[in-house]
Design a protein around this motif. Sequence first.
Motif, PDB file in Angstrom:
ATOM      1  N   PHE A 185     -10.181   1.248 -16.933  1.00  0.00           N
ATOM      2  CA  PHE A 185      -9.192   2.313 -16.787  1.00  0.00           C
ATOM      3  C   PHE A 185      -8.452   2.276 -15.450  1.00  0.00           C
ATOM      4  O   PHE A 185      -7.420   2.937 -15.299  1.00  0.00           O
ATOM      5  N   GLY A 186      -8.978   1.574 -14.446  1.00  0.00           N
ATOM      6  CA  GLY A 186      -8.351   1.583 -13.124  1.00  0.00           C
ATOM      7  C   GLY A 186      -6.869   1.240 -13.209  1.00  0.00           C
ATOM      8  O   GLY A 186      -6.487   0.259 -13.846  1.00  0.00           O
ATOM      9  N   SER A 187      -6.019   2.025 -12.561  1.00  0.00           N
ATOM     10  CA  SER A 187      -4.574   1.847 -12.695  1.00  0.00           C
ATOM     11  C   SER A 187      -4.116   0.437 -12.335  1.00  0.00           C
ATOM     12  O   SER A 187      -3.205  -0.112 -12.952  1.00  0.00           O
ATOM     13  N   SER A 188      -4.751  -0.175 -11.336  1.00  0.00           N
ATOM     14  CA  SER A 188      -4.321  -1.503 -10.910  1.00  0.00           C
ATOM     15  C   SER A 188      -4.704  -2.581 -11.918  1.00  0.00           C
ATOM     16  O   SER A 188      -4.209  -3.701 -11.860  1.00  0.00           O
ATOM     17  N   PHE A 189      -5.580  -2.233 -12.863  1.00  0.00           N
ATOM     18  CA  PHE A 189      -5.902  -3.137 -13.969  1.00  0.00           C
ATOM     19  C   PHE A 189      -4.959  -2.916 -15.151  1.00  0.00           C
ATOM     20  O   PHE A 189      -4.846  -3.761 -16.027  1.00  0.00           O
ATOM     21  N   VAL A 190      -4.311  -1.766 -15.149  1.00  0.00           N
ATOM     22  CA  VAL A 190      -3.534  -1.342 -16.309  1.00  0.00           C
ATOM     23  C   VAL A 190      -2.037  -1.620 -16.146  1.00  0.00           C
ATOM     24  O   VAL A 190      -1.369  -1.997 -17.104  1.00  0.00           O
ATOM     25  N   THR A 191      -1.506  -1.431 -14.940  1.00  0.00           N
ATOM     26  CA  THR A 191      -0.060  -1.603 -14.735  1.00  0.00           C
ATOM     27  C   THR A 191       0.244  -2.502 -13.540  1.00  0.00           C
ATOM     28  O   THR A 191      -0.491  -2.507 -12.544  1.00  0.00           O
ATOM     29  N   ASN A 192       1.328  -3.211 -13.638  1.00  0.00           N
ATOM     30  CA  ASN A 192       1.743  -4.097 -12.556  1.00  0.00           C
ATOM     31  C   ASN A 192       2.225  -3.306 -11.343  1.00  0.00           C
ATOM     32  O   ASN A 192       2.057  -3.742 -10.198  1.00  0.00           O
ATOM     33  N   SER A 193       2.818  -2.135 -11.572  1.00  0.00           N
ATOM     34  CA  SER A 193       3.318  -1.337 -10.446  1.00  0.00           C
ATOM     35  C   SER A 193       2.175  -0.892  -9.538  1.00  0.00           C
ATOM     36  O   SER A 193       2.324  -0.856  -8.308  1.00  0.00           O
ATOM     37  N   SER A 194       1.022  -0.577 -10.121  1.00  0.00           N
ATOM     38  CA  SER A 194      -0.135  -0.187  -9.313  1.00  0.00           C
ATOM     39  C   SER A 194      -0.664  -1.370  -8.523  1.00  0.00           C
ATOM     40  O   SER A 194      -1.054  -1.236  -7.353  1.00  0.00           O
ATOM     41  N   ARG A 195      -0.704  -2.533  -9.156  1.00  0.00           N
ATOM     42  CA  ARG A 195      -1.148  -3.737  -8.449  1.00  0.00           C
ATOM     43  C   ARG A 195      -0.226  -4.022  -7.263  1.00  0.00           C
ATOM     44  O   ARG A 195      -0.666  -4.334  -6.162  1.00  0.00           O
ATOM     45  N   THR A 196       1.089  -3.922  -7.503  1.00  0.00           N
ATOM     46  CA  THR A 196       2.065  -4.189  -6.450  1.00  0.00           C
ATOM     47  C   THR A 196       1.906  -3.214  -5.296  1.00  0.00           C
ATOM     48  O   THR A 196       2.023  -3.581  -4.121  1.00  0.00           O
ATOM     49  N   TRP A 197       1.602  -1.946  -5.610  1.00  0.00           N
ATOM     50  CA  TRP A 197       1.400  -0.930  -4.569  1.00  0.00           C
ATOM     51  C   TRP A 197       0.274  -1.358  -3.633  1.00  0.00           C
ATOM     52  O   TRP A 197       0.408  -1.273  -2.407  1.00  0.00           O
ATOM     53  N   TYR A 198      -0.843  -1.816  -4.196  1.00  0.00           N
ATOM     54  CA  TYR A 198      -1.966  -2.267  -3.366  1.00  0.00           C
ATOM     55  C   TYR A 198      -1.569  -3.467  -2.504  1.00  0.00           C
ATOM     56  O   TYR A 198      -1.929  -3.550  -1.328  1.00  0.00           O
ATOM     57  N   ASP A 199      -0.845  -4.402  -3.091  1.00  0.00           N
ATOM     58  CA  ASP A 199      -0.410  -5.585  -2.341  1.00  0.00           C
ATOM     59  C   ASP A 199       0.457  -5.180  -1.149  1.00  0.00           C
ATOM     60  O   ASP A 199       0.280  -5.695  -0.033  1.00  0.00           O
ATOM     61  N   GLN A 200       1.384  -4.254  -1.384  1.00  0.00           N
ATOM     62  CA  GLN A 200       2.278  -3.809  -0.315  1.00  0.00           C
ATOM     63  C   GLN A 200       1.510  -3.026   0.746  1.00  0.00           C
ATOM     64  O   GLN A 200       1.757  -3.188   1.952  1.00  0.00           O
ATOM     65  N   ARG A 201       0.571  -2.198   0.324  1.00  0.00           N
ATOM     66  CA  ARG A 201      -0.238  -1.452   1.297  1.00  0.00           C
ATOM     67  C   ARG A 201      -1.067  -2.400   2.151  1.00  0.00           C
ATOM     68  O   ARG A 201      -1.147  -2.248   3.377  1.00  0.00           O
ATOM     69  N   ASP A 202      -1.697  -3.381   1.511  1.00  0.00           N
ATOM     70  CA  ASP A 202      -2.550  -4.309   2.260  1.00  0.00           C
ATOM     71  C   ASP A 202      -1.753  -5.113   3.279  1.00  0.00           C
ATOM     72  O   ASP A 202      -2.228  -5.382   4.389  1.00  0.00           O
ATOM     73  N   GLU A 203      -0.536  -5.478   2.899  1.00  0.00           N
ATOM     74  CA  GLU A 203       0.321  -6.222   3.822  1.00  0.00           C
ATOM     75  C   GLU A 203       0.678  -5.364   5.032  1.00  0.00           C
ATOM     76  O   GLU A 203       0.613  -5.820   6.186  1.00  0.00           O
ATOM     77  N   ALA A 204       1.027  -4.120   4.772  1.00  0.00           N
ATOM     78  CA  ALA A 204       1.360  -3.203   5.869  1.00  0.00           C
ATOM     79  C   ALA A 204       0.126  -2.880   6.708  1.00  0.00           C
ATOM     80  O   ALA A 204       0.207  -2.746   7.934  1.00  0.00           O
ATOM     81  N   GLU A 205      -1.018  -2.771   6.055  1.00  0.00           N
ATOM     82  CA  GLU A 205      -2.266  -2.454   6.750  1.00  0.00           C
ATOM     83  C   GLU A 205      -2.660  -3.570   7.716  1.00  0.00           C
ATOM     84  O   GLU A 205      -3.097  -3.307   8.849  1.00  0.00           O
ATOM     85  N   GLU A 206      -2.489  -4.799   7.279  1.00  0.00           N
ATOM     86  CA  GLU A 206      -2.839  -5.939   8.137  1.00  0.00           C
ATOM     87  C   GLU A 206      -2.033  -5.906   9.433  1.00  0.00           C
ATOM     88  O   GLU A 206      -2.564  -6.149  10.529  1.00  0.00           O
TER      89      GLU A 206
END
Length: 394
Positions: free
Chosen positions: A265-286
């Motif tokens: 059920f995790g959103s990042s497993f369900v939609t590409n937009s959620s996956r992209t959000w994590y990728d963008q956050r991780d890049e900014a976090e680094e």
Amino acid sequence: MKLPATLCALALSLQNAYANDIQVSERAKHIAKQNILIDTHIDVPYRILEHWEDVTKATKSGDFDYPRAVQGGLNAPFMSIYIPANLEFEGKGKSYQLANQLIDGMEALAQRAPDKFAMAYNTKDIYRHFREKKISVAMGMENGSPIEGDMANLKHFFDRGVRYITLAHSQSNHISDSSYDIRRKWKGLSPFGKDLVVEMNKIGMLIDVSHISDAAFYQVMELSKVPVIASHSSLRKYTPGFERNMDDKMLKALKKNGGVIQINFGSSFVTNSSRTWYDQRDEAEEKATSQGKSKTDFRAAYRAKNPFPYATLEQVLDHIDHVVKLIGIDHVGIGSDYDGVGDSLPIGLKDVSTYPNLVQGLLDRNYTEGQIKKILGGNTLRVWRQAEEYAKQF
């Protein structure tokens, strides 16, 4: 991309409206509560190890507790014996120790509330506990690290009640390459991992292909004599390039094997937009942490400025629909990952009380009651029974 504050507020408003708009019929509630409902992946053991709460009663946090499980109709969760994937644990005895501690915790749960919970070691236990109106506590091990290269440990954990093993987690281990790990040491399964698959078949331990690399998946398909499960995976069709999910070719191989994919059920497993959000956050976090900012503070601030794009119940149903259309109703189940994916659960499926929402969605999409029963638990029980039957010859 940052959304203007007005758009953020509008997005949140639309999410709340969607959640409030889900109308669940008495029929959907009845189906959820009067049938065996198996969720093959709930992370209660590690959750209460880190922050103990009495889940036999209502809890202030988390996605699972007894009252909410009863409300949602959940009567057979597979509690995840989760072992972190890092060098601190792999091959140093700590994995074995932690796995036993987590199993102890589940046994203590059942002993503390014997009128509510009971340990489940086989399919007959599931049916008996269902008649007794108790919640079965089944167990699956997430990450085969505790096996530590010793087949005796496999038998040890089977004797303690573990009934499936996710061969690897987010890093490759001594058994298998991981879908998350760019290092493909084994090019699939290790030599020990191949022997382990054969031995798991012989003792009746289900093989879980979630988390492993594509190459490892196909090697398991060649080796396993019984159906396998993907205990908490979703579909690559909706998350292109995300190897952790399964593509159509893999689904067809799963059908040939007779196995079941239990939808995460995790959103990042369900939609590409959620996956992209994590990728963008991780890049900014680094970038931010390299400048001395705290990870916790950064994440809270980032989420406030960039609201997380939660998936919806309808999008989870799309995953189920695709599996059914491609390989049939007999090969899909539920593997929510409750208590394992943090604040990323879809609108309408926020905790274990909300399975009736899923049932209503299936009814609205013209699934029959018989088909819904298969998704809720029938398909998982079938593969579990097949594993039990195969092991009787050894």
